[in-house]
Design a protein around this motif. Structure first.
Motif, PDB file in Angstrom:
ATOM      1  N   ASN A  59       0.761  -1.572  -0.411  1.00 52.80           N
ATOM      2  CA  ASN A  59       0.048   0.073  -0.118  1.00 52.80           C
ATOM      3  C   ASN A  59       0.690   0.974   0.245  1.00 52.80           C
ATOM      4  O   ASN A  59       1.857   1.028   1.060  1.00 52.80           O
ATOM      5  CB  ASN A  59      -1.571   0.269   1.477  1.00 52.80           C
ATOM      6  N   HIS A  61       0.279   5.548   0.053  1.00 52.08           N
ATOM      7  CA  HIS A  61      -0.892   6.597   1.013  1.00 52.08           C
ATOM      8  C   HIS A  61       0.399   7.731   1.247  1.00 52.08           C
ATOM      9  O   HIS A  61       1.496   7.716   2.588  1.00 52.08           O
ATOM     10  CB  HIS A  61      -1.534   6.307   1.039  1.00 52.08           C
ATOM     11  N   HIS A  62      -0.509   8.939   1.420  1.00 49.86           N
ATOM     12  CA  HIS A  62      -0.059  10.025   2.558  1.00 49.86           C
ATOM     13  C   HIS A  62       2.076  10.082   2.379  1.00 49.86           C
ATOM     14  O   HIS A  62       1.950   9.648   3.611  1.00 49.86           O
ATOM     15  CB  HIS A  62      -0.062  10.264   3.877  1.00 49.86           C
ATOM     16  N   GLU A  66       4.118   0.988   2.283  1.00 50.17           N
ATOM     17  CA  GLU A  66       4.136  -0.069   3.385  1.00 50.17           C
ATOM     18  C   GLU A  66       3.942  -1.223   2.907  1.00 50.17           C
ATOM     19  O   GLU A  66       3.254  -1.752   1.616  1.00 50.17           O
ATOM     20  CB  GLU A  66       2.634  -0.483   3.582  1.00 50.17           C
ATOM     21  N   ASP A 107      -2.949   3.275   6.837  1.00 47.88           N
ATOM     22  CA  ASP A 107      -4.875   3.079   6.524  1.00 47.88           C
ATOM     23  C   ASP A 107      -5.432   2.383   7.155  1.00 47.88           C
ATOM     24  O   ASP A 107      -6.267   1.913   7.985  1.00 47.88           O
ATOM     25  CB  ASP A 107      -4.614   2.346   5.013  1.00 47.88           C
ATOM     26  N   LEU A 108      -4.757   1.104   7.512  1.00 49.56           N
ATOM     27  CA  LEU A 108      -5.048  -0.049   8.211  1.00 49.56           C
ATOM     28  C   LEU A 108      -3.783  -0.077   9.622  1.00 49.56           C
ATOM     29  O   LEU A 108      -2.777  -0.216   9.383  1.00 49.56           O
ATOM     30  CB  LEU A 108      -4.644  -1.248   8.024  1.00 49.56           C
ATOM     31  N   THR A 110      -3.611   0.915  12.494  1.00 44.01           N
ATOM     32  CA  THR A 110      -3.680   2.144  13.503  1.00 44.01           C
ATOM     33  C   THR A 110      -3.253   2.055  14.617  1.00 44.01           C
ATOM     34  O   THR A 110      -3.922   1.118  15.677  1.00 44.01           O
ATOM     35  CB  THR A 110      -4.624   3.229  13.687  1.00 44.01           C
TER      36      THR A 110
END
Length: 171
Positions: A59, A61-62, A66, A107-108, A110
């Protein structure tokens, strides 16, 4: 050519190849699951037995990349005896201290709930009970080095093995 601090921080962080990212996006699984070298650049020295499948998880993002692997068995996610292990490396240039994991842009997985500091496998880690999205168990994470975070989510039946799992992870 100069290297920015962000590039230098992530240069030592294992990232997924394009082929691995493609497998992840297509949700392609492995039966049987991969072993200790399932994540390129990471060695998971202790994986409990009994897994029937696995899958690469990638993943981006931002400003975070990951890269991980999830080992599973054939039981449903709602079965309290289901066995699942997810080891993930997060390349996050801002990571430097354990306390930062509470605000990490994951995202997951956290660390948004009731977290505690502990020592597992000789490492100072942040822990949190798994929530509904990840199932029951324990989520642990640590800053391996500047810009590189490692997290491990172990389902409830594997929580007793976390000390050996965490101790066996090498980047």
């Amino acid at each position: 050519m100069s290297v920015t601090p962000a590039q230098a921080a992530t240069a030592q962080c294992p990232v997924a190849s394009k082929a691995e990212a493609k497998r992840s996006y297509k949700a392609m699984g492995d039966t049987p699951p991969r072993g200790a070298d399932a994540i390129k650049g990471v060695r998971v020295g202790y994986i409990p037995t009994g897994f029937s499948g696995g899958q690469v998880v990638v993943n981006k993002h931002h400003g975070v990349a990951e890269y991980g692997y999830q080992w599973t068995d054939k039981r449903s996610d709602t079965d309290p005896k289901a066995r699942s292990l997810w080891v993930r490396v997060v390349c996050w240039p801002k990571a430097g201290k354990l306390s930062q994991l509470k605000n990490a842009p994951f995202d997951l997985g956290t660390f948004s709930g009731d977290t505690k500091q502990a020592t597992l496998g000789g490492r100072k880690v942040l822990t949190m009970q798994g929530d509904g999205a990840l199932g029951t168990g324990l989520l642990v994470g640590w800053v391996e080095r500047k810009g590189t975070v490692v997290t491990v989510m172990a389902s409830q039946p594997l929580v007793g093995d976390l000390d050996k799992i965490v101790a066996g992870i090498r980047l």
